[in-house]
Every structure is written in C-alpha cells, then in structure tokens.
Design an enzyme around this catalytic site. Structure first.
Site, PDB file in Angstrom:
ATOM      1  N   GLY A 146      17.702  31.025  83.873  1.00  0.00           N
ATOM      2  CA  GLY A 146      18.663  32.067  83.363  1.00  0.00           C
ATOM      3  C   GLY A 146      19.241  32.116  82.170  1.00  0.00           C
ATOM      4  CB  CYS A 147      20.017  35.077  79.743  1.00  0.00           C
ATOM      5  SG  CYS A 147      21.244  35.756  81.030  1.00  0.00           S
ATOM      6  CE1 TYR A 148      26.603  34.958  79.878  1.00  0.00           C
ATOM      7  CE2 TYR A 148      26.034  35.628  82.220  1.00  0.00           C
ATOM      8  CZ  TYR A 148      26.652  35.771  81.023  1.00  0.00           C
ATOM      9  OH  TYR A 148      27.527  36.906  80.739  1.00  0.00           O
ATOM     10  CB  ALA A 149      21.129  28.392  82.737  1.00  0.00           C
ATOM     11  CB  ALA A 151      23.108  30.211  75.877  1.00  0.00           C
TER      12      ALA A 151
END
Length: 343
Positions: A146-149, A151
C-alpha cells in the site's frame, strides 16, 4: 515481455499504462475493464487519444494467459482476490496492486478489510513486494504494498534494522492527496468537502496498519504496535509522511543522515536529503522516487523522519513496475527513469 493490465481505467491502472508505455522491454498486449469494456479507452480518458490503440476488453482469463506473460491486477481490494485465483492455479505470474494478498496472519484481513479473505494457501504464495526489501525474491506472485505502508516502511527501516529506537515510541502522521481514495465518490472526497480543507480519517483503523506492523516485525520483533493516523489534503496526488521515534541512545543529524544514506546507497529510488533539508511533495510527483529527510532533537531524544512519495507512483504503479523488473531480471530502473513533474 508481454503484459496485460486488468483494471486499467482506475487511477493506478492508468498510471501503470503511463509507465509501461515507455518501458524498453515490455509490450502491453491487452487492457481490461469489467465496467467500461464496451467503450474505447480514449473515449473514457481523452488524454490517451492517439496514444493507446488497444481496445478495452472484458476479462477473459484464458485469452489473457494465451497472449501475455504476466498480468497486473489494478483492481480494488475484494475484487483482486477473486480474479487472481484462476491465474495462480494456472501457474501464471501476477502482480496485484490491491490489499488482498498482503496480510499473512489468519483473521487479519477480516478484521481490517471487513470481508472474507482469499484462500490462505494462495495468500501464502504471494511475496510482499516492498521493492527495497526484496533481496531474495522467490515468487512469481507479488502483492504490491500500500502507499502509506511503502512510505512508512521506508521511513523506519534503517532505524529498525539497527535497533536504534525504542519499540513502543513510533508515531506516524501521514497525509495523502485525493487520488489515493480512487475514483469512487464519497462525501469525504467531494470537492466542497476536500477543497481548502484537511480531514483526518480512519483513526486507528486504517487497513495499512497491519501490513506495516507485519513488515516492521521482520526487522524488529520487539515492536508490537505503532500510533498511525491518516489525513486527506487538498492535492491530487502525493503522500507527505512525518514519523517520530525516540532513540535508545543520543545521536545527531549527521549520524542519522549518514545511516540512511548507507542503508539506501544501492537503492536507486530512495533519495536521502542532506542535513537540514526536508523533502516537498512536488519533488516526487509523477515518479517512482521516495525522498527522505531527517532531524534529531537532542532535548527530547526524538528523531523526526519526513518522507514523500507519489501515491500513484512509488505507492502503487511505479513500485509495481519496479517489482516487474526485479521478477523479470531487468534493470530495476527500466521504464522508471522519468523526471518528476515540476512545478
């Protein structure tokens, strides 16, 4: 290498198309949409007129496997888990951009995604695809993070691997542009709600939390939980993430920046800023780069990590292409060496 894209009309699917169109070793042979297959892609997305001549097709598993060597699933969580099974059972390579194959712990998917998971045996066949942590890739089935993961994990990896931070001190404050919510309409993403505003959402409930913890524990088993919050900001794309952690021993800006530079020295898409410099969203938009800056406060013994990525690039399609390169044995930068869009 011949590839197909399923879910091409979503934001991540369109971004895959943009990257793969310029990939020197890839040919897109078919594109697929369940909801829009009776239209042409240029009709749905006029910016692609005269650039993409492939027709939008229905999802035909056999036809995809006969014409391609790998399929990207740019479909939402809950959809991918159904679409992937025929490909996996046929021993056909898949890179999935949804959350359906990321969580390995039994019961985690039901808790965080609110529905029944894919069969456990198939979930366990997927590699978790954090590209910078795939030193020994072993699977032809890849669960793109995932994107948040992405980063968060890249922000914390060097500190966790060196066991430099107190395991119960991690706080992450992450902010995302509206494209991270996909094309689906909601009050939260309505123009009048999002414009000139900032909104916190899914407090302590974001589905990327267990994914982050799962990866963190590989690096530092002592971490049991993190404080993690997410907010929407009125930009189209990009994630601006600030992470905080208390160090076990005093340090300095210079030491921490050098630690991160050493850790990511051979990782072409992570750019560590110089001491006293912190990244801005604009320097990564439209790219697969992750830019990181650090600061140490000797009064509080806290390190602050500032990280930016494009949620559709490094947070989705860009990393999926990076994972394709790793799987196929291409140069890791193939198709991804484009300059970020600025201003």
């Amino acid at each position: 290498m011949k590839v197909s894209i399923v879910g091409v009309t979503g934001y991540s699917g369109l971004e895959l198309l943009r990257y793969l169109k310029q990939h020197p070793f890839v040919e897109i042979v078919s594109i697929h949409s369940h909801s829009m297959n009776k239209k042409s892609l240029a009709e749905v997305n006029p910016h692609l007129r005269q650039l993409i001549s492939l027709p939008l097709e229905e999802i035909n598993f056999q036809k995809i496997m006969e014409s391609s060597e790998l399929v990207f699933l740019a479909t939402p969580s809950g959809i991918s888990k159904e679409l992937a099974i025929p490909f996996v059972e046929a021993d056909f390579p898949v890179i999935d951009l949804s959350g359906d194959f990321r969580l390995k712990e039994v019961g985690a998917y039901e808790t965080w995604y609110g529905s029944s998971p894919a069969p456990e045996a198939i979930i366990n066949m997927f590699d978790y695809g954090l590209a910078e942590a795939r030193e020994k890739p072993k699977s032809k089935w890849i669960a793109n993070p995932g994107c948040y993961a992405t980063a968060t994990e890249l922000s914390l990896a060097p500190l966790l691997k060196e066991e430099l931070i107190l395991p119960d001190s991690i706080i992450v404050d992450a902010k995302s542009g509206l494209s991270g919510a996909g094309k689906g309409l909601s009050q939260l993403t309505h123009f009048t709600e999002a414009h000139d505003n900032m909104t916190l959402y899914k407090m302590n409930q974001h589905q990327h939390i267990p994914e982050i913890i799962q990866q963190i524990k590989i690096w530092e088993k002592a971490v049991k939980a993190i404080q993690f919050s997410t907010s929407l900001i009125p930009v189209t794309r990009g994630i601006f993430l600030t992470a905080y952690a208390k160090l076990k021993q005093p340090s300095s800006d210079e030491k921490l920046v050098q630690l991160f530079k050493d850790h990511y020295e051979e990782k072409p898409f992570v750019r560590v800023q110089e001491v006293g410099n912190y990244p801005a969203l604009k320097q990564v938009i439209g790219s697969n780069y992750c830019d990181i800056g650090l600061a140490y406060n000797k009064e509080t013994n806290l390190v602050t990590i500032v990280t930016v990525i494009d949620n559709l690039g490094k947070g989705a399609a860009g990393q999926a292409v990076q994972n394709l390169n790793i799987y196929a044995g291409f140069d890791e930068c193939s198709g991804l060496d484009n300059i970020p869009i600025f201003p």
